[in-house]
Design a protein around this motif. Structure first.
Motif, PDB file in Angstrom:
ATOM      1  N   ASN A  30      -3.862 -12.421   3.116  1.00  0.00           N
ATOM      2  CA  ASN A  30      -4.794 -13.055   2.178  1.00  0.00           C
ATOM      3  C   ASN A  30      -4.825 -12.297   0.873  1.00  0.00           C
ATOM      4  O   ASN A  30      -5.169 -12.847  -0.167  1.00  0.00           O
ATOM      5  N   TYR A  48     -18.794 -12.281   5.335  1.00  0.00           N
ATOM      6  CA  TYR A  48     -18.234 -10.922   5.357  1.00  0.00           C
ATOM      7  C   TYR A  48     -18.979 -10.035   4.344  1.00  0.00           C
ATOM      8  O   TYR A  48     -19.433  -8.937   4.681  1.00  0.00           O
ATOM      9  N   ARG A  52      -9.084  -7.317 -11.347  1.00  0.00           N
ATOM     10  CA  ARG A  52      -9.623  -6.462 -10.284  1.00  0.00           C
ATOM     11  C   ARG A  52      -9.327  -4.999 -10.596  1.00  0.00           C
ATOM     12  O   ARG A  52      -8.454  -4.684 -11.405  1.00  0.00           O
ATOM     13  N   LYS A  71     -12.723  -8.110   8.545  1.00  0.00           N
ATOM     14  CA  LYS A  71     -12.680  -8.075   7.079  1.00  0.00           C
ATOM     15  C   LYS A  71     -12.046  -9.295   6.407  1.00  0.00           C
ATOM     16  O   LYS A  71     -11.809  -9.271   5.200  1.00  0.00           O
ATOM     17  N   CYS A  98      -7.351 -13.590 -12.756  1.00  0.00           N
ATOM     18  CA  CYS A  98      -8.512 -12.749 -12.408  1.00  0.00           C
ATOM     19  C   CYS A  98      -8.201 -11.258 -12.556  1.00  0.00           C
ATOM     20  O   CYS A  98      -7.056 -10.828 -12.373  1.00  0.00           O
ATOM     21  N   LEU A 139       4.738 -16.571  -4.166  1.00  0.00           N
ATOM     22  CA  LEU A 139       3.331 -16.195  -4.333  1.00  0.00           C
ATOM     23  C   LEU A 139       2.633 -17.306  -5.096  1.00  0.00           C
ATOM     24  O   LEU A 139       3.162 -17.803  -6.100  1.00  0.00           O
ATOM     25  N   SER A 140       1.448 -17.684  -4.636  1.00  0.00           N
ATOM     26  CA  SER A 140       0.600 -18.580  -5.434  1.00  0.00           C
ATOM     27  C   SER A 140      -0.388 -17.721  -6.206  1.00  0.00           C
ATOM     28  O   SER A 140      -1.119 -16.931  -5.590  1.00  0.00           O
ATOM     29  N   VAL A 148      -4.034 -10.366 -12.332  1.00  0.00           N
ATOM     30  CA  VAL A 148      -3.028 -10.686 -11.305  1.00  0.00           C
ATOM     31  C   VAL A 148      -1.629 -10.658 -11.932  1.00  0.00           C
ATOM     32  O   VAL A 148      -0.683 -10.093 -11.371  1.00  0.00           O
ATOM     33  N   VAL A 162     -12.245 -12.439   4.645  1.00  0.00           N
ATOM     34  CA  VAL A 162     -13.300 -13.171   3.935  1.00  0.00           C
ATOM     35  C   VAL A 162     -13.305 -14.647   4.350  1.00  0.00           C
ATOM     36  O   VAL A 162     -14.348 -15.212   4.685  1.00  0.00           O
ATOM     37  N   TYR A 185      -7.726  -2.015  -8.926  1.00  0.00           N
ATOM     38  CA  TYR A 185      -6.868  -1.644  -7.788  1.00  0.00           C
ATOM     39  C   TYR A 185      -6.844  -0.126  -7.638  1.00  0.00           C
ATOM     40  O   TYR A 185      -6.652   0.588  -8.618  1.00  0.00           O
ATOM     41  N   PHE A 241      -3.707 -17.697  -7.883  1.00  0.00           N
ATOM     42  CA  PHE A 241      -4.852 -18.606  -7.800  1.00  0.00           C
ATOM     43  C   PHE A 241      -5.610 -18.651  -9.130  1.00  0.00           C
ATOM     44  O   PHE A 241      -6.442 -17.789  -9.389  1.00  0.00           O
ATOM     45  N   PHE A 297       0.949  -9.869  -0.100  1.00  0.00           N
ATOM     46  CA  PHE A 297       1.637 -11.161  -0.291  1.00  0.00           C
ATOM     47  C   PHE A 297       2.814 -10.981  -1.247  1.00  0.00           C
ATOM     48  O   PHE A 297       3.891 -11.548  -1.055  1.00  0.00           O
ATOM     49  N   ASN A 346     -10.410  -2.600  -4.957  1.00  0.00           N
ATOM     50  CA  ASN A 346      -9.295  -3.230  -4.235  1.00  0.00           C
ATOM     51  C   ASN A 346      -8.260  -2.197  -3.772  1.00  0.00           C
ATOM     52  O   ASN A 346      -7.386  -1.825  -4.548  1.00  0.00           O
ATOM     53  N   ARG A 378      -8.979 -20.069  -6.341  1.00  0.00           N
ATOM     54  CA  ARG A 378      -9.391 -19.887  -4.942  1.00  0.00           C
ATOM     55  C   ARG A 378     -10.914 -19.875  -4.895  1.00  0.00           C
ATOM     56  O   ARG A 378     -11.535 -19.079  -5.613  1.00  0.00           O
ATOM     57  N   SER A 413     -18.196  -2.397   0.174  1.00  0.00           N
ATOM     58  CA  SER A 413     -17.255  -3.130  -0.683  1.00  0.00           C
ATOM     59  C   SER A 413     -17.914  -3.516  -1.996  1.00  0.00           C
ATOM     60  O   SER A 413     -19.118  -3.792  -2.048  1.00  0.00           O
ATOM     61  N   CYS A 414     -17.103  -3.625  -3.028  1.00  0.00           N
ATOM     62  CA  CYS A 414     -17.624  -4.096  -4.320  1.00  0.00           C
ATOM     63  C   CYS A 414     -18.017  -5.559  -4.250  1.00  0.00           C
ATOM     64  O   CYS A 414     -18.614  -6.078  -5.188  1.00  0.00           O
TER      65      CYS A 414
HETATM   66  N1  UFG Z   1      -4.566 -13.613  -5.381  1.00  0.00           N
HETATM   67  C1  UFG Z   1      -3.600 -14.514  -5.731  1.00  0.00           C
HETATM   68  N2  UFG Z   1      -2.725 -14.919  -4.777  1.00  0.00           N
HETATM   69  C2  UFG Z   1      -2.763 -14.459  -3.486  1.00  0.00           C
HETATM   70  C3  UFG Z   1      -3.765 -13.523  -3.144  1.00  0.00           C
HETATM   71  C4  UFG Z   1      -4.657 -13.136  -4.116  1.00  0.00           C
HETATM   72  O1  UFG Z   1      -3.522 -14.963  -6.871  1.00  0.00           O
HETATM   73  O2  UFG Z   1      -1.940 -14.877  -2.658  1.00  0.00           O
HETATM   74  C5  UFG Z   1      -5.509 -13.170  -6.419  1.00  0.00           C
HETATM   75  C6  UFG Z   1      -6.945 -13.493  -6.071  1.00  0.00           C
HETATM   76  O3  UFG Z   1      -7.252 -14.816  -6.483  1.00  0.00           O
HETATM   77  C7  UFG Z   1      -7.681 -12.415  -6.837  1.00  0.00           C
HETATM   78  C8  UFG Z   1      -6.729 -11.228  -6.798  1.00  0.00           C
HETATM   79  O4  UFG Z   1      -5.457 -11.760  -6.497  1.00  0.00           O
HETATM   80  O5  UFG Z   1      -7.834 -12.805  -8.158  1.00  0.00           O
HETATM   81  C9  UFG Z   1      -7.099 -10.199  -5.739  1.00  0.00           C
HETATM   82  O6  UFG Z   1      -7.256 -10.877  -4.508  1.00  0.00           O
HETATM   83  P1  UFG Z   1      -7.365 -10.120  -3.115  1.00  0.00           P
HETATM   84  O7  UFG Z   1      -7.499 -11.177  -2.050  1.00  0.00           O
HETATM   85  O8  UFG Z   1      -6.239  -9.151  -2.969  1.00  0.00           O
HETATM   86  O9  UFG Z   1      -8.679  -9.264  -3.263  1.00  0.00           O
HETATM   87  P2  UFG Z   1     -10.174  -9.764  -3.514  1.00  0.00           P
HETATM   88  O10 UFG Z   1     -10.604  -9.105  -4.765  1.00  0.00           O
HETATM   89  O11 UFG Z   1     -10.347 -11.202  -3.419  1.00  0.00           O
HETATM   90  O12 UFG Z   1     -10.864  -9.205  -2.208  1.00  0.00           O
HETATM   91  C10 UFG Z   1     -10.966  -7.833  -2.001  1.00  0.00           C
HETATM   92  C11 UFG Z   1     -11.018  -7.521  -0.511  1.00  0.00           C
HETATM   93  C12 UFG Z   1     -12.285  -8.007   0.100  1.00  0.00           C
HETATM   94  C13 UFG Z   1     -13.466  -7.593  -0.707  1.00  0.00           C
HETATM   95  C14 UFG Z   1     -13.286  -7.995  -2.140  1.00  0.00           C
HETATM   96  C15 UFG Z   1     -14.390  -7.490  -3.010  1.00  0.00           C
HETATM   97  O13 UFG Z   1      -9.935  -8.111   0.161  1.00  0.00           O
HETATM   98  O14 UFG Z   1     -12.386  -7.455   1.397  1.00  0.00           O
HETATM   99  O15 UFG Z   1     -12.087  -7.417  -2.647  1.00  0.00           O
HETATM  100  O16 UFG Z   1     -14.311  -8.101  -4.249  1.00  0.00           O
HETATM  101  F1  UFG Z   1     -14.597  -8.171  -0.243  1.00  0.00           F
END
Ligand code: UFG
Length: 345
Positions: free
Chosen positions: A201, A152, A234, A87, A232, A218-219, A274, A89, A236, A221, A206, A182, A297, A127-128
């Motif tokens: 990730n 992925y 999401r 999983k 961004c 924490l960064s 975020v 990415v 949750y 992104f 984190f 999420n 990112r 996954s979405c």
């Molecule tokens: N983010 C940060 N800093 C970090 C990690 C994440 O700012 O250290 C931000 C990302 O840029 C994003 C948000 O937090 O805007 C959420 O990021 P995640 O990595 O937690 O989740 P994603 O939405 O990128 O990914 C998740 C799952 C994947 C799936 C995806 C579907 O981890 O498996 O949702 O959109 F594919």
């Protein structure tokens, strides 16, 4: 007699929480897990929470003959919940063949097992990410599937296509694909939760590792997106709510007389940025989080959150827990890991 359900990846993050909810609903999970990204002690913890110790078949889902042999010793199995998959990415862009082989190969094998043993229910972990950046929000199950941002994500799309094609050829198959948004948080007992392999990730682990002093900062992104605060958005969802949805999906499929292939979004229905997550976390742990703004990112969608009406109307499922509940449980889990010196590095 309790209905037995095979849970591949049942020692993993969402799998372990689902086993707990299955047991609470009087099912008997049989876990198939090769412990690639999970730990054996999670099984002890499932037992500690529920008083029931699931059987473990320590097998790779790519090993069809071994799967057949091990599963043939059971009677009364009703279906399969298939979580087991890679999983990460980012890693999938570096090692696409590893992802295609494992995620698609294991799904095909589990469908073959289902056919061999005449199980009927098949619940798939999707996954979405299959929606990419949707044009309309909240995103419904009818929204178009866009070109995946990563191998992925592509494996999830392909697996859904495989299940869809197979359901047309097998009129007894009752398949449900669950598109997770999420998943975050941990079991409120702090006995099970997410165990990220190395540096996380994902956002919430984190954050908790930063608050626990394992990560310096924490960064965030990107903070120049076209959203209210530039970060961004999401959807949750608490992992316990998500786990409950698997039980709902199983019951939904069992209640149907005929074959089916249904897709459901699983989210809270609400979008959070975020920065909102960071602020909510700061309120919970009553400390400022060390963070900085960093470049965007690659591959991140700007905004995505679910329309969850279909799951509510057809499966009778909806979330009960809030973002703050999830962050509190994630934080307590992190503290419990530190106390017991548990890492997955
Ligand atoms: N983010 C940060 N800093 C970090 C990690 C994440 O700012 O250290 C931000 C990302 O840029 C994003 C948000 O937090 O805007 C959420 O990021 P995640 O990595 O937690 O989740 P994603 O939405 O990128 O990914 C998740 C799952 C994947 C799936 C995806 C579907 O981890 O498996 O949702 O959109 F594919």
């Amino acid at each position: 007699m309790k209905k037995k359900i095979i849970v591949t990846g049942g020692a993993g993050y969402i799998g372990s929480h689902t086993c707990v909810e299955l047991i609470a609903s009087n099912y008997e999970p049989i876990i198939i897990d090769n412990f690639y990204n999970s730990k054996h002690f999670i099984i002890d913890r499932i037992e500690e929470i529920t008083g029931f110790r699931p059987d473990i078949l320590d097998t790779n889902c790519l090993n069809y003959e071994q799967l057949r042999l091990k599963i043939s010793s059971y009677n009364n199995i009703n279906g399969i919940i298939h979580f087991a998959a890679y999983k990460a990415v980012g890693e999938s862009t570096q090692k696409p063949l590893k992802y295609y082989q494992n995620n698609i190969g294991s799904t095909i094998n589990m469908l073959k097992i289902l056919e061999d043993f005449k199980f009927s229910s098949f619940i798939f972990s999707s996954s979405c990410t299959v929606y990419g950046q949707p044009k309309q929000l909240p995103v419904t199950e009818e929204s178009p599937i866009l070109l995946a941002e990563s191998p992925y994500g592509r494996t999830k799309q392909i697996c859904e296509d495989v299940i869809s094609d197979y359901s047309k050829a097998n009129s007894t198959l009752k398949a449900v694909s669950l598109r997770y948004f999420n998943p975050i948080g941990a079991h409120p007992s702090s006995l099970i939760g997410e165990l990220p392999l190395g540096a996380p990730n994902n956002l919430v682990p984190f954050i908790t590792q930063t608050a626990a002093g394992i990560r310096k900062e924490l960064s965030i992104f990107g903070h120049d997106y076209s959203t209210s605060d530039g970060t961004c958005i999401r959807d949750y969802i608490h992992v316990v709510d998500l786990a409950r949805a698997h039980v709902a999906a199983l019951k939904f499929s069992e209640a149907k007389k005929n074959g089916l292939f249904e897709i459901f979004n699983l989210g809270s229905g609400q979008g959070n940025s975020v920065l909102e997550v960071v602020q909510a976390f700061e309120e919970i742990c009553e400390e400022k989080l060390n963070y900085k703004f960093s470049p965007r990112r690659p591959g991140d969608v700007v905004e995505v959150y679910a329309n969850v009406e279909k799951a509510k109307n057809e499966m009778g499922w909806e979330t009960k827990l809030s973002l703050k509940d999830a962050l509190k449980d994630a934080w307590n889990w992190e503290l419990a890991l530190r106390k017991n010196l548990i890492t997955n590095e």
